[in-house]
Design a protein around this motif. Structure first.
Motif, PDB file in Angstrom:
ATOM      1  N   TYR A 335      13.995   7.660   7.449  1.00  0.00           N
ATOM      2  CA  TYR A 335      15.201   8.206   8.066  1.00  0.00           C
ATOM      3  C   TYR A 335      15.412   7.631   9.458  1.00  0.00           C
ATOM      4  CZ  TYR A 335      18.610  11.666   9.680  1.00  0.00           C
ATOM      5  OH  TYR A 335      19.737  12.278  10.183  1.00  0.00           O
ATOM      6  N   PHE A 336      14.323   7.493  10.206  1.00  0.00           N
ATOM      7  CA  PHE A 336      14.418   7.042  11.585  1.00  0.00           C
ATOM      8  C   PHE A 336      14.485   5.527  11.705  1.00  0.00           C
ATOM      9  CE2 PHE A 336      12.922   6.122  15.848  1.00  0.00           C
ATOM     10  CZ  PHE A 336      13.614   7.057  16.606  1.00  0.00           C
ATOM     11  N   GLY A 337      13.729   4.826  10.851  1.00  0.00           N
ATOM     12  CA  GLY A 337      13.662   3.375  10.931  1.00  0.00           C
ATOM     13  C   GLY A 337      12.481   2.905  11.747  1.00  0.00           C
ATOM     14  N   GLU A 338      11.266   3.197  11.275  1.00  0.00           N
ATOM     15  CA  GLU A 338      10.040   2.811  11.977  1.00  0.00           C
ATOM     16  C   GLU A 338       8.907   2.715  10.974  1.00  0.00           C
ATOM     17  OE1 GLU A 338       9.018   5.935  14.730  1.00  0.00           O
ATOM     18  OE2 GLU A 338       9.049   7.470  13.168  1.00  0.00           O
ATOM     19  N   ALA A 339       7.813   2.101  11.389  1.00  0.00           N
ATOM     20  CA  ALA A 339       6.628   2.045  10.534  1.00  0.00           C
ATOM     21  C   ALA A 339       5.923   3.389  10.579  1.00  0.00           C
ATOM     22  CB  ALA A 339       5.692   0.953  11.023  1.00  0.00           C
ATOM     23  N   PRO A 340       5.560   3.964   9.425  1.00  0.00           N
ATOM     24  CA  PRO A 340       4.860   5.253   9.438  1.00  0.00           C
ATOM     25  C   PRO A 340       3.457   5.115  10.003  1.00  0.00           C
ATOM     26  CG  PRO A 340       4.852   4.332   7.229  1.00  0.00           C
ATOM     27  CD  PRO A 340       5.726   3.438   8.061  1.00  0.00           C
ATOM     28  N   ALA A 341       2.895   6.247  10.450  1.00  0.00           N
ATOM     29  CA  ALA A 341       1.532   6.242  10.992  1.00  0.00           C
ATOM     30  C   ALA A 341       0.492   6.448   9.899  1.00  0.00           C
ATOM     31  CB  ALA A 341       1.389   7.325  12.057  1.00  0.00           C
ATOM     32  N   ASN A 342       0.839   7.211   8.870  1.00  0.00           N
ATOM     33  CA  ASN A 342      -0.105   7.523   7.804  1.00  0.00           C
ATOM     34  C   ASN A 342      -0.080   6.419   6.746  1.00  0.00           C
ATOM     35  OD1 ASN A 342      -1.372   8.618   5.425  1.00  0.00           O
ATOM     36  ND2 ASN A 342      -1.115  10.665   6.291  1.00  0.00           N
ATOM     37  N   ALA A 343      -1.223   5.819   6.513  1.00  0.00           N
ATOM     38  CA  ALA A 343      -1.302   4.713   5.553  1.00  0.00           C
ATOM     39  C   ALA A 343      -0.860   5.124   4.150  1.00  0.00           C
ATOM     40  CB  ALA A 343      -2.730   4.169   5.517  1.00  0.00           C
ATOM     41  N   LYS A 344      -1.108   6.387   3.780  1.00  0.00           N
ATOM     42  CA  LYS A 344      -0.743   6.857   2.444  1.00  0.00           C
ATOM     43  C   LYS A 344       0.764   7.070   2.296  1.00  0.00           C
ATOM     44  CE  LYS A 344      -5.141   9.026   1.198  1.00  0.00           C
ATOM     45  NZ  LYS A 344      -5.820  10.290   0.809  1.00  0.00           N
ATOM     46  N   ALA A 345       1.500   7.079   3.407  1.00  0.00           N
ATOM     47  CA  ALA A 345       2.951   7.259   3.345  1.00  0.00           C
ATOM     48  C   ALA A 345       3.628   6.089   2.643  1.00  0.00           C
ATOM     49  CB  ALA A 345       3.518   7.426   4.759  1.00  0.00           C
ATOM     50  N   CYS A 346       3.023   4.919   2.719  1.00  0.00           N
ATOM     51  CA  CYS A 346       3.660   3.717   2.175  1.00  0.00           C
ATOM     52  C   CYS A 346       3.888   3.784   0.670  1.00  0.00           C
ATOM     53  CB  CYS A 346       2.831   2.485   2.531  1.00  0.00           C
ATOM     54  SG  CYS A 346       2.911   2.076   4.294  1.00  0.00           S
ATOM     55  N   ALA A 347       3.052   4.526  -0.037  1.00  0.00           N
ATOM     56  CA  ALA A 347       3.222   4.660  -1.486  1.00  0.00           C
ATOM     57  C   ALA A 347       4.321   5.642  -1.846  1.00  0.00           C
ATOM     58  CB  ALA A 347       1.906   5.106  -2.122  1.00  0.00           C
ATOM     59  N   LEU A 348       4.848   6.362  -0.854  1.00  0.00           N
ATOM     60  CA  LEU A 348       5.793   7.441  -1.118  1.00  0.00           C
ATOM     61  C   LEU A 348       7.191   7.190  -0.564  1.00  0.00           C
ATOM     62  CD1 LEU A 348       3.380  10.421  -0.346  1.00  0.00           C
ATOM     63  CD2 LEU A 348       3.979   9.472  -2.578  1.00  0.00           C
ATOM     64  N   THR A 349       7.441   6.019   0.015  1.00  0.00           N
ATOM     65  CA  THR A 349       8.783   5.712   0.503  1.00  0.00           C
ATOM     66  C   THR A 349       9.704   5.433  -0.678  1.00  0.00           C
ATOM     67  OG1 THR A 349       8.157   3.386   0.767  1.00  0.00           O
ATOM     68  CG2 THR A 349       7.995   4.802   2.723  1.00  0.00           C
ATOM     69  N   SER A 350      10.975   5.803  -0.534  1.00  0.00           N
ATOM     70  CA  SER A 350      11.929   5.570  -1.619  1.00  0.00           C
ATOM     71  C   SER A 350      12.177   4.082  -1.823  1.00  0.00           C
ATOM     72  CB  SER A 350      13.243   6.297  -1.333  1.00  0.00           C
ATOM     73  OG  SER A 350      13.809   5.855  -0.121  1.00  0.00           O
TER      74      SER A 350
END
Length: 403
Positions: A335-350
């Motif tokens: 939503y914001f336009g940035e790299a997430p901090a949590n490595a596991k977030a990458c598998a959950l992006t749309s």
């Protein structure tokens, strides 16, 4: 991109000089203890050893887009689930600048804040932010290691927050009007006259660090180690470079939608940008490319910090864990336009290519980024034989640079 369009990350580092904490707050003799190599000497505050019962509410200060409850976009809501699961009702205040965040946290009315590096050291030094017990934030274990215990979110081995997300300040150019393709920041500094009137730059005192980063590579005799730790000679050189650049700048930007428009119209053909701007400009037909030049780049990393005066510390810790949980961190990052901090977030992006686009797991990429920090008199690079120029002077100089 429709969601991101509404978020204007305005003048994150803009500040009112009279309100800034500079040397008096950072490493003052009255704060006790021994100064760290960087000169920061915060009060001796303790992190909690355990959490208690949630207090029923939490008061947050945040950048726009970090605390979404569906009121801006019905499809964007990670607040209501948090409230249901924890019983902590969320009250949030959007801040438009780092300086506003510092002021609000001083009131003692807020429990946590999403501070950037140009605010975090001020909050630590003044005793407004408390150390954080990362063991009480289970999702911290999955935060990328190169975001943990950094100069802007820790002091003397103590963590003062939970990393949230990060981004780099890139060089963007019009591929049809800028030839040959640039490889260096020289395109907007020493060679800026080639694009006179069509150069754009970020409108903030912290942009002085961009000039310092370039001088670090091109003028080794200045011996710049850290673009946020500039003695008077180094600072004067950066300011002189920016005053020279000013003659060729067509527009300084703070609202990124205006930068998108300027690149689409051709009013701007080269200048500093963020990845989200480059993505949006390209999606709207602008012929652009954006990259980290050979000298590296400045950038920002945001950290959720807990107030030393928090009235609802248990709910604050619940929020810190929630906002960096994989699913929520993925939502915020997109939503914001940035790299997430949590490595596991990458598998959950749309968008399954999102983390690749934003270099989320690319350690080598982030090693080339000098993240925003708060300039103070006690040089952050460890020098003790000189004084560095504090941020209040950066604010004054920025006014002079722009004329």
């Amino acid at each position: 991109m429709e969601n991101v369009v509404r978020i204007t990350r305005t003048l994150r580092a803009a500040a009112a000089a009279a309100l800034l904490l500079t040397a008096a707050a950072c490493g003052s003799s009255g704060s006790g203890g021994t100064a760290s190599p960087g000169g920061l000497n915060p009060p001796d505050l303790k992190a909690p050893s355990a959490l208690g019962k949630p207090e029923g509410q939490v008061n947050l200060v945040a950048w726009a887009g970090y605390v979404e409850d569906g009121s801006n976009d019905p499809k964007t809501d990670w607040v209501h689930d948090f409230q249901k699961q924890t019983g902590c009702q969320v009250h949030s205040k959007v801040a438009a600048s780092s300086d506003e965040m510092v002021k609000l946290m001083k009131t003692g009315e807020y429990d946590a804040v999403s501070a950037s590096g140009d605010a975090s050291l001020r909050l630590i030094a003044s005793g407004d932010a408390a150390p954080v017990n990362t063991a009480l934030v289970p999702n911290y274990k999955d935060v990328f290691p190169d975001l943990k215990m950094q100069a802007w979110n820790s002091v003397k081995g103590k963590a003062y927050g939970i990393p949230h997300g990060r981004g780099a300040n890139l060089l963007m150019y019009n591929t049809q009007k800028v030839n040959p393709a640039p490889t260096s920041w020289s395109a907007v500094f020493d060679d800026a006259a080639r694009y006179k009137g069509h150069v754009t730059a970020y409108d903030s005192p912290i942009y002085i660090a961009d000039a310092a980063l370039y001088l670090k590579a091109t003028r080794p005799e200045l011996k710049i180690k850290d673009p946020y730790a500039l003695d008077q000679k180094q600072f004067d050189a950066a300011v002189a470079l920016l005053k020279k650049q000013n003659a060729d700048v067509g527009e300084y930007w703070s609202d990124y939608l205006k930068e998108v428009s300027a690149f689409k119209s051709g009013d701007s053909v080269i200048g500093t940008t963020w990845q989200v701007i480059a993505n949006l400009a390209a999606s709207e037909g602008a012929k652009i490319k954006a990259f980290v030049p050979k000298e590296g780049a400045t950038g920002w990393s945001d950290t959720w910090m807990v107030s030393a005066k928090a009235k609802h510390p248990n709910c604050a810790y619940k929020w810190l864990d929630w906002i960096v949980s994989p699913k929520v961190n993925a939502q915020v990052a997109e939503y914001f336009g940035e790299a997430p901090a949590n490595a596991k977030a990458c598998a959950l992006t749309s968008d399954k290519n999102f983390c690749a686009t934003y270099h989320a797991a690319d350690t080598a990429y982030w090693k080339r980024v000098a993240f925003w920090n708060t300039p103070i008199e006690q040089c952050l690079d460890g020098r003790t034989d000189v004084k560095c120029v504090p941020y209040a002077k950066w604010v004054q100089a920025w006014t002079e640079i722009k004329g």
